[in-house]
Design an enzyme around this catalytic site. Structure first.
Site, short mmCIF file in Angstrom:
data_model
loop_
_atom_site.label_atom_id
_atom_site.label_comp_id
_atom_site.label_asym_id
_atom_site.label_seq_id
_atom_site.Cartn_x
_atom_site.Cartn_y
_atom_site.Cartn_z
N ASP A 69 -88.06 48.35 -47.13
CA ASP A 69 -86.88 47.95 -46.29
C ASP A 69 -87.27 46.42 -45.24
O ASP A 69 -88.33 46.37 -45.02
CB ASP A 69 -86.26 49.07 -45.52
CG ASP A 69 -87.43 49.28 -44.48
OD1 ASP A 69 -88.37 49.57 -44.63
OD2 ASP A 69 -86.62 49.52 -43.09
N GLU A 95 -88.54 51.84 -42.17
CA GLU A 95 -89.40 51.26 -41.09
C GLU A 95 -88.69 50.30 -40.15
O GLU A 95 -88.75 50.39 -38.98
CB GLU A 95 -90.62 50.72 -41.57
CG GLU A 95 -91.68 50.66 -40.42
CD GLU A 95 -91.79 49.49 -39.61
OE1 GLU A 95 -92.50 49.35 -38.81
OE2 GLU A 95 -91.00 48.53 -40.17
#
Length: 383
Positions: free
Chosen positions: A74, A138
């Protein structure tokens, strides 16, 4: 059957073209799952509460020794897309640089390790196992990403002996720094409640701003420590003070503030919370203004003491770059704060100068060099 080496540069570019802005998966984990499955890795999606996560293992479960890798696909939002020199998800190479959101943080790190791991198990199948835990959370809240993967592993009896997190760690040159720990982080929200009144008659009011400023001065003026063996001194930063009062002749009833503490291994969330509440209670007793504290925990501080694992990683870095990496605990938080409860963990990755910036990009040569470092780490660990 011989296989062509996996090109980490092409894989990074393919991952950049997946618009995986938190919390969107964007096709990045699907791409990795297909590639790893084709190389003999057992892959499982460990999605939780809509957060995408991928677990991949080569080798038998519960092997004698298992090398782990943790990373994320991400990325943060692009911001103003018009401010970018090139499309944020182009994954194009220009003048020796690969451009796009996630180029540095950290699709290149994921690609380099995936490429190294696949080539390694194909060419020299190790006596042991390799596990990859790749999250799509994250850059987001972090509650259903690596934490979900570790929870799932515990339930399934899966375990890593050691783990390498591929976050960007090098400040200036690839190889000049690795992380062996991180500071803890907590955010404290303070609300002060007094009695509203006319500013010409302050004795009839109970000014929450005066009390709040007194408390904040006590907190900000306090020396938390002077550093420890592997950590710099802890820091406290005031980040906002608010009361929302539009009138110049009114003492407000409420005021609030927020602060953030980055702390070393001389403290814990519990010890700092106790100190914050004690200081608030003291000012409350002095002023009669009531304080309510809400503490949000990002993570405790942790340290992987220098030893066999840190020497293994540092030695591989030096063999490929000629640099002795500094063993650092600087910077913000990472998912290593979750992994440290599972097994020894260190972080090593690219130069992070452009991460989260407009025109994020990475030197193409660094990606190939990072794969070489990761390959050497695997070889030295299993041999």
């Amino acid at each position: 059957m011989s296989h062509a080496p996996i090109d980490p540069i092409a894989l990074t570019a393919d991952l950049i073209r997946c618009p995986s802005v938190t919390p969107e998966e964007g096709g990045a984990l699907q791409l990795l799952e297909k590639l790893l499955s084709g190389a003999g890795f057992d892959c499982t999606r460990v999605d939780r509460n809509g957060t995408p996560n991928l677990f991949a293992r080569w080798g038998r479960p519960c092997a004698n020794r298992t090398f782990g890798f943790n990373g994320h696909t991400d990325v943060v939002p692009v911001g103003d897309a018009a401010a970018w020199t090139r499309d944020p998800f182009c994954g194009e190479i220009h003048d020796g640089w690969l451009w796009g959101r996630g180029a540095t943080d950290m699709k290149s790190g994921v690609a380099a390790f995936v490429a190294a791991a696949i080539d390694f198990v194909r060419n020299t199948p190790p006596d042991g196992a390799i596990i990859l835990t790749i999250t799509g959370d994250e850059e987001g809240p972090g509650k259903d990403g690596t934490v979900a993967l570790l929870d799932w592993m515990k339930a399934k009896g899966e375990a890593m002996s050691v783990c390498l997190v591929g976050e960007p760690t090098s400040p200036e040159r690839l190889g000049d720094m690795m992380k062996i720990g991180r500071r803890g982080s907590l955010t404290c929200f303070i609300e002060a409640t007094g009695v509203q009144g006319h500013s010409a008659y302050p004795h009839r009011a109970k000014n929450p701003l005066h009390a709040l400023v007194r408390l904040l001065d006590r907190l900000a003026s306090h020396e938390l420590d002077r550093g420890t063996d592997h950590f710099d001194a802890s820091t406290l930063a005031l980040t906002t003070i608010d009361c929302g009062n539009p009138a110049g002749n009114v003492i407000p009833a409420r005021a609030s503030a927020r602060l953030n503490i980055r702390f070393n291994d001389a403290h814990s969330v519990a010890s700092l919370s106790k100190w914050l509440r004690a200081e608030a209670a003291q000012v409350e007793a002095e002023t009669g203004v009531k304080f309510t504290l809400t503490i949000d925990i990002s993570g405790e501080s942790f340290l992987t003491p220098p030893g066999d694992f840190t020497r293994l990683v540092a030695g591989s870095v030096k063999a490929e770059t000629g640099l002795d990496p500094a063993l650092s605990t600087s910077g913000g938080t990472s998912d290593a704060r979750f992994v440290k409860d599972h097994c020894p963990v260190v972080e090593f990755g690219l130069v992070g100068k452009t991460m989260h910036q407009v025109d994020e990009r990475v030197e193409v040569a660094q990606i190939g060099q990072l794969k070489a470092i990761y390959s050497r780490i695997l070889t030295d660990y299993f041999n």
